[in-house]
Scaffold this active site. Structure first.
Site, PDB file in Angstrom:
ATOM      1  N   ALA A  15       0.688  -1.055   0.024  1.00  0.00           N
ATOM      2  CA  ALA A  15       0.053  -0.031  -0.166  1.00  0.00           C
ATOM      3  C   ALA A  15       0.934   1.165   0.287  1.00  0.00           C
ATOM      4  O   ALA A  15       2.110   1.125   0.363  1.00  0.00           O
ATOM      5  CB  ALA A  15      -0.904  -0.032   1.159  1.00  0.00           C
ATOM      6  N   ILE A  17       0.924   3.508   1.972  1.00  0.00           N
ATOM      7  CA  ILE A  17       1.494   4.036   3.376  1.00  0.00           C
ATOM      8  C   ILE A  17       2.817   3.105   3.773  1.00  0.00           C
ATOM      9  O   ILE A  17       3.603   3.542   4.424  1.00  0.00           O
ATOM     10  CB  ILE A  17       0.522   3.958   4.355  1.00  0.00           C
ATOM     11  N   ALA A  18       2.858   1.863   2.947  1.00  0.00           N
ATOM     12  CA  ALA A  18       3.991   1.130   3.085  1.00  0.00           C
ATOM     13  C   ALA A  18       5.250   1.714   2.893  1.00  0.00           C
ATOM     14  O   ALA A  18       6.398   1.668   3.464  1.00  0.00           O
ATOM     15  CB  ALA A  18       3.899   0.015   2.602  1.00  0.00           C
ATOM     16  N   SER A  38       4.028  -8.692  -2.265  1.00  0.00           N
ATOM     17  CA  SER A  38       2.775  -8.437  -2.983  1.00  0.00           C
ATOM     18  C   SER A  38       2.081  -9.585  -3.370  1.00  0.00           C
ATOM     19  O   SER A  38       2.680 -10.688  -3.522  1.00  0.00           O
ATOM     20  CB  SER A  38       3.036  -7.351  -3.920  1.00  0.00           C
ATOM     21  N   ARG A  39       0.995  -9.445  -3.825  1.00  0.00           N
ATOM     22  CA  ARG A  39       0.369 -10.545  -4.628  1.00  0.00           C
ATOM     23  C   ARG A  39       1.005 -10.991  -5.924  1.00  0.00           C
ATOM     24  O   ARG A  39       0.609 -11.971  -6.461  1.00  0.00           O
ATOM     25  CB  ARG A  39      -1.235 -10.142  -4.688  1.00  0.00           C
ATOM     26  N   TYR A  64       2.223 -13.461   0.034  1.00  0.00           N
ATOM     27  CA  TYR A  64       2.302 -13.241   1.337  1.00  0.00           C
ATOM     28  C   TYR A  64       2.808 -14.518   2.222  1.00  0.00           C
ATOM     29  O   TYR A  64       3.806 -14.390   3.104  1.00  0.00           O
ATOM     30  CB  TYR A  64       1.007 -12.799   2.242  1.00  0.00           C
ATOM     31  N   HIS A  85      -6.980  -8.891   7.225  1.00  0.00           N
ATOM     32  CA  HIS A  85      -6.303  -8.854   8.449  1.00  0.00           C
ATOM     33  C   HIS A  85      -6.377 -10.307   9.099  1.00  0.00           C
ATOM     34  O   HIS A  85      -5.273 -10.881   9.548  1.00  0.00           O
ATOM     35  CB  HIS A  85      -6.626  -7.861   9.458  1.00  0.00           C
ATOM     36  N   LYS A 103      -4.278   0.216  11.045  1.00  0.00           N
ATOM     37  CA  LYS A 103      -5.391   0.437  11.650  1.00  0.00           C
ATOM     38  C   LYS A 103      -6.499   0.507  10.413  1.00  0.00           C
ATOM     39  O   LYS A 103      -5.967   1.059   9.264  1.00  0.00           O
ATOM     40  CB  LYS A 103      -5.453   1.425  12.378  1.00  0.00           C
ATOM     41  N   ARG A 175     -10.370   1.953   0.905  1.00  0.00           N
ATOM     42  CA  ARG A 175     -11.061   2.440   1.940  1.00  0.00           C
ATOM     43  C   ARG A 175     -12.329   2.892   1.355  1.00  0.00           C
ATOM     44  O   ARG A 175     -13.421   3.372   2.396  1.00  0.00           O
ATOM     45  CB  ARG A 175     -10.319   3.683   2.936  1.00  0.00           C
TER      46      ARG A 175
END
Lengths: 360, 360
Positions: A15, A17-18, A38-39, A64, A85, A103, A175
């Site tokens: 992502a 944010i990673a 990643s996938r 993963y 998750h 989160k 999201r």
């Protein structure tokens, strides 16, 4: 010496944010990014290139599972969509990987409890990736809030976390997808609102949670914006607002009997290495009510390194304690996450019940 | 020339706040305090002494009737307990006195409508004594909020007005007595919260008002602290908190689609002749989400004279227009008061209904 060995992170999911976390892990003392997954191998390689990790001989996995099977990975940072998750966080724990989880931690507390149980059963540290708890400003604010001479009893808390999502986000971000992050804005920015209220209240759970009419949803039914009020047995009240549809806000206002604290960038400080908040205490009007006896005092807190690095370092410190000294995992982090998730669940339930109060 | 004659004020009631207004009238250009009245001549004389009005040969009356019968009084400032407004405000209007009335204007909108009708029937100006509307900062904030490039569509408003009342206030102030100011904190500080929300919304009435559980009351049942949410048809939401039991706050936060405005002393600026607010516009996170592209801009507004004097001068200007140019009273001030009272009524009704939504 064992405790001089770096903590080797695997990043599970690439992502956006990673990128920030990969940088933070690289900047953190005695931490390395050992592997990314990643996938598809192409996406993982692309991510490695973008983050300059390719130059550090990072391992790149196209699934993963492979990363979790790598015995050299000590800990994983997992920024997967929330609906994934449960599966991957539990598997990571079972593979004895310490878990820094993005989160919202889960779709609900039932799922989170399964993740936390897996962590506990396997003796691995759990922490959600809320960075702001690790900023020294947060500790400084708490220190002042805890001083009965400066603040006294907390009466009301208002927090907000919002940003104006662009068309690309509103169309494609995980999201806004019911199958990926069903909690939408409540799970994303609302996580910070609820967490900050619980932080101010020393993790005391509210007795009642009531969502505020009305909730903005996207065509798929995902929450884009909502608000709620929280009550405690004593007269304390908290309200929050979280949204993908409003300008950037990250406000905490805590009004107590003797003082008021305000911060407007609590999630992500305006600048990386310095942050501020303000407070007043002992305020009253001067004679004839033509002004105040005090103005807000601004408190500056210097932080070096930035909060995301401090988070990674704190997580790594706990992992090292477990690895080298047989310490037990620190329970305050999973507790904090669990209470936040519990209140999020109550907000969602109140919305689903037509804005009825939910008692905890 | 007729318009050079000063506007002669009578002050009906010697509440503490009247000291500030007596000073404001004295400071205002072409206004004088002509007379003061209390229920006893001794109290009125004492007040005249405290405010240095005795030196200006002010007329002192031991009853409100006598002041209202004085043909030399052009206008009255009336800081009486709310439950006395209906009787004395109507009588003042009938005696052709222009009316600057303390807030809350009445116990409910039914009463207020009687007062407004008396003012209309008698051609006198009505204004409630909310000073902050007259501060140039308020106009500057409105100018920016109205700029679609800076703020865009308003999404959420949060306001609060509170102060920590001492034991003497909580025991004896008229605002804690059910027979004098039955609306308590809602009528007093809540008036500012509701007014500021309506101000931000260009006086557009909310469609739904819902009080937030729970309400703090004193042993006599008067509201000491409460909170409510307001909704409009579109997704705009407002929340407010008003209290006699919490530290001094006077916050407005308006979060729109493109910008956010914040002020923390909107009712009574920290200082008499300068005031500030802050806003951000066009905020976003910088690359890697390690900071923001903008920080709040502080806007300073110099005001000379202070807001209470500006209020008196605006009121006197309208009175002069009526007296000398046969203008009609300005309707925006009674309209503003009426809408505020209407929303206060809805909050109170929602509380009385057990926090059910009230539709306007």
């Amino acid at each position: 010496m064992a405790d001089e060995a770096p903590i080797r992170f695997g990043i599970v999911g690439c992502a956006e944010i990673a990128r920030k976390l990969a940088r933070a892990i690289t900047l953190a003392s005695s931490c390395t990014v050992h592997a990314i997954a990643s996938r598809s191998i192409e996406k993982a390689e692309q991510f490695a290139g973008k983050t300059n990790l390719a130059e550090t001989a990072v391992k790149v996995y196209g699934s993963y599972d492979e990363l979790l099977d790598d015995p050299d990975v000590d800990a994983v940072y997992m920024p997967l969509p929330t609906s994934l998750h449960l599966k991957w966080a539990v598997l990571a724990a079972e593979k004895k990987k310490h878990l820094l989880l993005e989160k919202p931690t889960a779709l609900d507390v039932v799922e989170l409890d399964k993740i936390l149980k897996a962590c506990e059963d396997n003796g691995v540290q759990f922490m959600d990736a809320s960075m702001w708890y690790h900023h020294p400003r947060t500790a400084k604010m708490k220190e002042l809030l805890s001083d009965p001479h400066i603040f006294g009893q907390i009466k009301v808390i208002h927090t907000s976390a919002s940003f104006l999502a662009g068309p690309e986000f509103l169309e494609n971000d995980i999201r806004v997808k019911p199958d990926l992050d069903a909690l939408g804005a409540l799970g994303d920015v609302g996580w910070y609102c609820v967490g900050s209220i619980l932080w101010a209240m020393d993790l005391k759970l509210p007795t009642t949670v009531t969502a505020v009419p009305k909730v903005a949803r996207n065509p798929a039914g995902v929450i884009m914006s909502c608000s709620a009020t929280l009550n405690w047995e004593e007269e304390t009240l908290a309200t929050f607002y979280c949204s993908f549809l409003a300008d950037y806000t990250q406000d905490i206002t805590v009004c107590a009997s003797k003082g008021t604290l305000r911060v407007q960038d609590f999630v992500l400080p305006y600048e990386g290495t310095t942050a501020a908040f303000s407070f007043t205490t002992g305020a009253k009007f001067v004679d004839l009510h033509i002004g105040w006896n005090v103005k807000p005092q601004e408190v500056q807190v210097i932080n070096e390194p930035p909060q995301e690095v401090l988070m990674v370092e704190e997580f790594a410190r706990l992992v090292k304690n477990i690895k080298s000294s047989n310490c037990k995992p620190e329970s305050k982090w999973p507790q904090k996450s669990r209470m936040t998730q519990l209140v999020l669940d109550a907000v969602k339930q109140s919305i689903d019940l037509g804005f009825k109060p939910v008692h905890l």
